[in-house]
Design a protein around this motif. Sequence first.
Motif, short mmCIF file in Angstrom:
data_model
loop_
_atom_site.label_atom_id
_atom_site.label_comp_id
_atom_site.label_asym_id
_atom_site.label_seq_id
_atom_site.Cartn_x
_atom_site.Cartn_y
_atom_site.Cartn_z
N GLY A 122 0.80 -1.23 0.00
CA GLY A 122 0.00 0.00 0.00
C GLY A 122 0.83 1.27 0.00
N THR A 123 2.16 1.16 0.07
CA THR A 123 3.03 2.32 0.07
C THR A 123 3.65 2.48 -1.32
OG1 THR A 123 3.57 2.02 2.41
CG2 THR A 123 5.05 3.40 1.11
N ALA A 124 3.42 3.65 -1.96
CA ALA A 124 3.97 3.89 -3.29
C ALA A 124 5.44 4.25 -3.19
CB ALA A 124 3.21 5.00 -3.99
N LEU A 125 6.28 3.59 -3.98
CA LEU A 125 7.71 3.88 -4.01
C LEU A 125 7.97 5.13 -4.85
CD1 LEU A 125 9.12 0.25 -4.45
CD2 LEU A 125 8.48 1.46 -2.35
N VAL A 126 9.07 5.84 -4.51
CA VAL A 126 9.37 7.11 -5.17
C VAL A 126 10.83 7.15 -5.58
CG1 VAL A 126 7.59 8.40 -3.95
CG2 VAL A 126 9.87 8.20 -2.95
N ASP A 127 11.11 8.05 -6.53
CA ASP A 127 12.49 8.35 -6.88
C ASP A 127 13.08 9.18 -5.73
OD1 ASP A 127 14.88 9.34 -7.81
OD2 ASP A 127 14.11 9.88 -9.79
N PRO A 128 14.08 8.69 -4.99
CA PRO A 128 14.60 9.41 -3.81
C PRO A 128 15.05 10.82 -4.14
CG PRO A 128 15.43 7.17 -3.84
CD PRO A 128 14.75 7.38 -5.15
N TYR A 129 15.71 11.00 -5.29
CA TYR A 129 16.20 12.34 -5.65
C TYR A 129 15.03 13.33 -5.82
CZ TYR A 129 20.64 9.95 -6.61
OH TYR A 129 21.77 9.22 -6.50
N GLN A 130 13.99 12.88 -6.56
CA GLN A 130 12.83 13.77 -6.78
C GLN A 130 12.09 14.05 -5.47
OE1 GLN A 130 10.31 12.09 -9.77
NE2 GLN A 130 11.76 12.45 -11.45
N TYR A 131 12.01 13.02 -4.62
CA TYR A 131 11.25 13.19 -3.38
C TYR A 131 11.98 14.14 -2.42
CZ TYR A 131 7.60 11.69 -0.16
OH TYR A 131 6.50 11.63 0.65
N ILE A 132 13.32 14.08 -2.40
CA ILE A 132 14.08 15.01 -1.57
C ILE A 132 13.89 16.44 -2.10
CG2 ILE A 132 16.43 15.75 -0.97
CD1 ILE A 132 17.18 12.75 -0.88
N GLY A 133 13.92 16.61 -3.41
CA GLY A 133 13.68 17.93 -3.99
C GLY A 133 12.28 18.44 -3.69
N GLU A 134 11.32 17.53 -3.71
CA GLU A 134 9.94 17.93 -3.40
C GLU A 134 9.82 18.42 -1.97
OE1 GLU A 134 5.56 15.81 -2.95
OE2 GLU A 134 7.06 14.91 -4.30
N LEU A 135 10.51 17.73 -1.02
CA LEU A 135 10.44 18.15 0.39
C LEU A 135 11.12 19.50 0.58
CD1 LEU A 135 9.57 17.63 3.23
CD2 LEU A 135 11.63 16.27 3.60
N ARG A 136 12.21 19.76 -0.17
CA ARG A 136 12.86 21.07 -0.07
C ARG A 136 11.86 22.19 -0.43
NH1 ARG A 136 17.78 18.72 -2.46
NH2 ARG A 136 19.43 18.71 -0.87
N SER A 137 11.15 21.98 -1.56
CA SER A 137 10.15 22.98 -1.99
C SER A 137 9.02 23.10 -0.96
CB SER A 137 9.57 22.60 -3.35
OG SER A 137 10.59 22.54 -4.33
#
Length: 494
Positions: A92-107
Motif C-alpha cells: 500500500g506504500t507507493a515507491l518514489v524516486d529518492p532524488y525527486q522526493y528530496i527535492g519535493e520536500l525542499r520545496s
Amino acid sequence: MNGRRWKKIPSLNTRMKLIVFSTLLPLTILIGYLLYVLNSSVQTFDRVSNSVNYASRYASEFKERMDYSMYYAIVWDMDLKELREGMYSVGGTALVDPYQYIGELRSACQEMAEIATVKSNQYLPELIENSLNSLEKLVEEIDTNMQERGHYDENTELLESVRNLTGLIEDNIQGYINAENANFADIKEELMDNTHYAMKVCVVAVIVVAAFTLAMSTLTVRSVVKPIQKLCEMARQVAKGNFSARTQVEASDEIAVLTNSFNDMTSEIGYLIENIKKEQENLRATESKLLQAQINPHFLYNTLDTIVWLAEEKRNEEVVSMVTFLSDFFRTTLSKGRDYITLEEEEKHVESYLKIQHFRYQDIMDYEIQIDADLYEFLIPKMTLQPLVENALYHGVKNKRGKGKITIRGYRAGESIILEVEDNGKGMTPEELHRLRQHVSGEEPGADQGFGLANVNQRIHYYFGKEYGLSFESTLDKGTKVTIALPAKNIIQK
C-alpha cells in the motif's frame, strides 16, 4: 391662532429619519467591529489549519516512502531513477524516486515556512536543509555502490543511516506541526478576550441606542397618535359605507398631508364604487342578454320539431341522442350560475350545439374540433366559443354554395391560450370586415348578428384587460377565422 405661539418642531419625516439614523449608525459600527473580530479569528484559524494540513502530508509519508524505496531498491538491485512515483507499490506504500522526493520536500519546506503562523517555524528550511543534504549524499553513495555491484552489505549499513536521517526529518516536521497546534490555544484565548470586550461594547451601545430611541419615539408618538386616532375613527365610518366622512386635524406636517389625502381618497373610493356597481349591472345585463340569446326560441323550436319528427319516424335512438345533446347544451349554458367553466366543458357545450345543428344541416355543414387535451383543466368564461360557432354557421356556412366546414382549434402559445373558430363559408369584403371589427370593439353600433361576438369580446376585456379578446381574418368567398386570446397565467386552474 388666538395669540398663541406655536413652537416649531422638526417634521415627522425628519424625526423618523433621526430615529432610524441614531439606531442604525451605532449598530452598523458595532456589527462592522464584530465582523472584523470574527473575520480576523477565522483567517488565523484558517492559516493554522492550512499549515498543519500541508505539513501533515510529509510527516505521515516521507519517512515511510523514503525508507521503503531505498530498501527495495537495494534488495531488488534496481536503479533508483526507475522508482518513479506510481510505478511500484509495496504493502500500500507507493515507491518514489529518492532524488525527486528530496527535492519535493525542499520545496515543501519553503512553502511551510511561508504559511507558518509561529515565528520559529519560519526557519524550518534551515533546520531540515542539512538533514536533506546528508540524506542526499547517502542516497548518492548507495546509488554509486549499486552501479559498481558487489556492495550489498555496505549498502545495507548505509540504509540504517538513511533511516536515522528520515527519522530526524520526520521529528522536525512533527515539531513544526506541534508548534502550529500549540498556537491554537493562543488564538482561542485572544478570541475569548475579543469576545468579552465586544460583549461589553454591545451592552453599552444597546443601552445608549435604546435610551435615545425611546426618548425620540415618545416625542414622535405623542404628536402622531392623536391625529391618527381621528383618522382611524373616520376609517371605521368609511368601512361601514359612509363615504361622505371627512376629518380635520391641527397639524402642520405630514399629518396634514395624510388627512387631506384621506379625504380625497374617501371621495375617490365612493366614486369608484358607484362606477363598479354600474359596471357590474352592465355586465350582468350583458350576460343576461347572452343567455337569452343562447336560449333562442327559434333554435329550441326547430330542435324540438326535429325531435318530434324523429319520434314519429320511430327513430328512437336518434331521439335519445338529440334530447341528450339538447340537455347537455342547456346544462352547460346555465352551469349553476358560474361565470367560469373548464375548457373541456366549453368544448362539450359547443360540440352539443354542433351535433344538434348537424342533424338539421348535415347536407351543408361539417365540423372538426382540435383542442389540446393539456388545456382541458383551464377555466375560461362560459359561452366563449358557442357564439362564434353560431355566427360561423348562420353567416358563413349557410350562405355558401355547397357543403361548408367549421373548424375549432385550441392551443397554447407562450403565456396565452389561443382558441380559433374558422369556416370556409362566404367570407366578408374588406368593408364588411372593418365594420365588424368596429362593432365588436365597441367603436360603433352594429347589426344584431354581431351581438354575440361583441358580448364575448366585452366579457374578455372585463375579466382580463383590453390586451386580450377577439381578432378577425376574412376573405370574400374563402371564409372567416375568429381568434380568441386569453392569458394563461391569469386563468384559474383547478
